[in-house]
Write a protein that holds these residues in place. Structure first.
Motif: not given
Ligand code: S3P
Length: 173
Positions: A13, A17, A36, A60, A83-84, A121, A123, A139
């Protein structure tokens, strides 16, 4: 060298990207997709709402399905991932098979500055600095596993990052 059929951006995040994806799609005159946004469009909910209503595991699984759809999209295409995405083993396998996965690597401190206190966000919780550092630690090896190239984005504008991505992939645009 001709442009790769698909460029896929991974990273934390706040690594830029989605913005870099838009610049690249514009430069290469091709569609840009964001996992997303695909999840949000399919669910009719924001990512934060999906987390709140369905939990991270469901997010996920929706995210994996969004990645599959993005990779099945006609090429050329530029794909920004959440990001995840690397949390999901099946997503890591898909990414490993891709020839042009680029890790936009950002330090947790710069990521935090960029994210600000948007509250979007799920998380990041009450201590975003700690959460971002912990996610980065967790990660890091996965990003190394799936990405063939790394661009260090700290101190670079999104346009400069896009230039760097193209140069790493040896694409003239
Ligand atoms: C996440 C990143 C977010 C989004 C969600 C979870 C993560 O996307 O998918 O909040 O687990 O790092 P971005 O990387 O686009 O912010």
């Amino acid at each position: 060298m001709s442009p790769p059929a698909r460029i896929v951006l991974v990273g934390s995040m706040g690594s830029g990207k989605s913005t870099v994806m838009e610049i690249l799609a514009d430069r290469l005159d091709c569609p840009g997709l964001d996992t997303d946004r695909i999840v949000e469009e399919r669910e009719g909910l924001t990512v934060a709402q999906v987390f709140a209503a369905e939990g991270e595991d469901m997010f996920r699984s929706l995210e994996l399905s969004a990645l599959e759809a993005a990779l099945a999209h006609g090429a050329p295409v530029v794909v920004a991932t959440g990001g995840g995405i690397v949390e999901t083993p099946a997503a890591r396998r898909l990414l490993e098979a891709e020839p042009a996965v680029v890790h936009l690597r950002v330090s947790p401190a710069v990521a935090l500055e960029r994210i600000g206190s948007t509250g979007s966000r799920p998380l990041l919780g009450d201590d975003p600095a700690h959460a971002l550092a912990a996610l980065e630690e967790r990660r890091r090896a996965w990003w190394a596993q799936v990405a063939g190239a790394i661009v260090d984005v700290d101190g670079l504008s999104a346009v400069a990052v896009a230039d760097e991505v193209l140069s790493r992939l040896e694409v003239a645009a």
